[in-house]
Design a protein around this motif. Structure first.
Motif, PDB file in Angstrom:
ATOM      1  N   ARG A 200       0.830  -1.212   0.000  1.00  0.00           N
ATOM      2  CA  ARG A 200       0.000   0.000   0.000  1.00  0.00           C
ATOM      3  C   ARG A 200       0.862   1.259   0.000  1.00  0.00           C
ATOM      4  NH1 ARG A 200      -4.684  -1.517  -2.090  1.00  0.00           N
ATOM      5  NH2 ARG A 200      -5.695  -3.180  -0.890  1.00  0.00           N
ATOM      6  N   GLU A 203       2.051   1.681  -3.457  1.00  0.00           N
ATOM      7  CA  GLU A 203       0.941   2.127  -4.314  1.00  0.00           C
ATOM      8  C   GLU A 203       0.647   3.611  -4.097  1.00  0.00           C
ATOM      9  OE1 GLU A 203      -3.263   0.264  -5.749  1.00  0.00           O
ATOM     10  OE2 GLU A 203      -3.005   0.458  -3.576  1.00  0.00           O
ATOM     11  N   THR A 204       0.678   4.047  -2.852  1.00  0.00           N
ATOM     12  CA  THR A 204       0.456   5.465  -2.553  1.00  0.00           C
ATOM     13  C   THR A 204       1.523   6.336  -3.214  1.00  0.00           C
ATOM     14  OG1 THR A 204      -0.576   4.924  -0.421  1.00  0.00           O
ATOM     15  CG2 THR A 204       0.272   7.172  -0.693  1.00  0.00           C
ATOM     16  N   ARG A 206       2.813   5.673  -5.959  1.00  0.00           N
ATOM     17  CA  ARG A 206       2.617   5.450  -7.399  1.00  0.00           C
ATOM     18  C   ARG A 206       3.775   4.696  -8.054  1.00  0.00           C
ATOM     19  NH1 ARG A 206      -0.270  11.177  -9.372  1.00  0.00           N
ATOM     20  NH2 ARG A 206      -2.009  11.056  -7.885  1.00  0.00           N
ATOM     21  N   LEU A 207       4.335   3.779  -7.294  1.00  0.00           N
ATOM     22  CA  LEU A 207       5.362   2.897  -7.857  1.00  0.00           C
ATOM     23  C   LEU A 207       4.728   1.627  -8.416  1.00  0.00           C
ATOM     24  CD1 LEU A 207       7.127   4.887  -6.186  1.00  0.00           C
ATOM     25  CD2 LEU A 207       8.617   2.945  -5.669  1.00  0.00           C
ATOM     26  N   SER A 209       0.675  -0.559  -8.862  1.00  0.00           N
ATOM     27  CA  SER A 209      -0.782  -0.506  -8.829  1.00  0.00           C
ATOM     28  C   SER A 209      -1.282  -1.904  -8.489  1.00  0.00           C
ATOM     29  CB  SER A 209      -1.334  -0.059 -10.184  1.00  0.00           C
ATOM     30  OG  SER A 209      -2.754  -0.127 -10.199  1.00  0.00           O
ATOM     31  N   VAL A 218       4.360   0.396 -11.999  1.00  0.00           N
ATOM     32  CA  VAL A 218       4.049   1.661 -12.660  1.00  0.00           C
ATOM     33  C   VAL A 218       5.317   2.443 -12.963  1.00  0.00           C
ATOM     34  CG1 VAL A 218       2.825   3.871 -12.429  1.00  0.00           C
ATOM     35  CG2 VAL A 218       1.780   1.758 -11.542  1.00  0.00           C
ATOM     36  N   ASP A 219       6.257   2.454 -12.040  1.00  0.00           N
ATOM     37  CA  ASP A 219       7.485   3.233 -12.193  1.00  0.00           C
ATOM     38  C   ASP A 219       8.677   2.349 -11.822  1.00  0.00           C
ATOM     39  OD1 ASP A 219       9.580   5.060 -12.130  1.00  0.00           O
ATOM     40  OD2 ASP A 219       8.368   6.663 -11.263  1.00  0.00           O
TER      41      ASP A 219
END
Length: 249
Positions: A200, A203-204, A206-207, A209, A218-219
């Protein structure tokens, strides 16, 4: 014959991908091994090798992911190495008595070519070049296991998780990994609530999803910054041991 062995006897259009080791073999080496290969499906959750039992087949994954795990007496487990289409699984069975030391589980679906261990032992005796390939890939997996053992002992969960996700991304050539949190927590040898907290957090930031049964990177660059040194170390070990000229990491 169990369900897994039955799947290994089938050849359908579902099978795809290429094992990089076989691709890098010389024509002479391929002529020795290819006639004995049988294509099989890698079914998530199935064990292809079980501790203390004979290794009957050696695998050349084309796609999917295999997790080599240590099973403890209380039922807990921890990842020792992860393997994909860039290696051979069970190659050490071509030498010695061929008894499995650890469990090898299918972590992500795919397919593989497999060969009977007895046949591979005979071919290894006949071909020095093939013996060298088997030894090098056994050494590379052993080196990864040692690196991960140190990683599990020293590095925090977040760094270890990032390392594992990046490894699996490289091996599968995919940003979306078909991983449940139960599977990842088992591979890392941690309790699921601890893993959920770290996922989590990623995810927060934004690495990654998260969705049901999937983790999407994502990154990747940012994930690598959060990973420990073991991610790069394992890649370097593969190049050094296997040889960049024969196989790309």
């Amino acid at each position: 014959m169990n369900h897994f062995d039955a799947a290994c006897g089938a050849r359908t259009m579902l099978y795809s991908g290429t094992n990089q080791v076989i691709s890098c073999l010389s024509a002479q080496e391929r002529s020795l091994i290819v006639p004995h290969l049988r294509l099989c499906e890698l079914i998530p959750g199935h064990a292809i090798h079980t501790p203390h039992e004979p290794v009957r087949h050696i695998y050349f994954p084309r796609s999917g992911l295999l997790s080599i795990v240590v099973i403890f007496s209380d039922g807990n487990s921890a990842e020792a190495a992860v393997a994909g289409s860039n290696t051979i699984v069970g190659a050490i069975a071509a030498f010695g008595d061929g008894t499995a030391l650890n469990q090898v589980m299918v972590a992500a679906p795919g397919n593989a070519d497999r060969i009977e261990a007895d046949v591979m032992r005979r071919l290894a005796r006949e071909s020095e070049a093939l013996r060298d390939v088997l030894i090098r890939h056994s050494q590379a997996l052993a080196a990864q296991s040692v690196q991960i053992a140190g990683c599990n002992a020293v590095h925090p969960l977040e760094a270890r998780l990032c390392r594992l996700l990046l490894q699996c991304r490289d091996l599968s050539s995919a940003d979306t990994l078909p991983f449940t949190q139960d599977l990842v927590s088992s591979m890392l040898g941690v309790y699921r609530p601890s893993l959920t907290h770290v996922l989590r957090k990623l995810e927060t930031a934004r690495l990654v999803s998260l969705s049901r049964g999937k983790v999407r990177i994502v990154d990747a660059a940012a994930l690598e910054e959060c990973s420990c040194e073991c991610y790069a170390a394992i890649k370097d070990q593969v190049k050094q041991i296997v040889g960049a000229g024969r196989l790309a990491a």
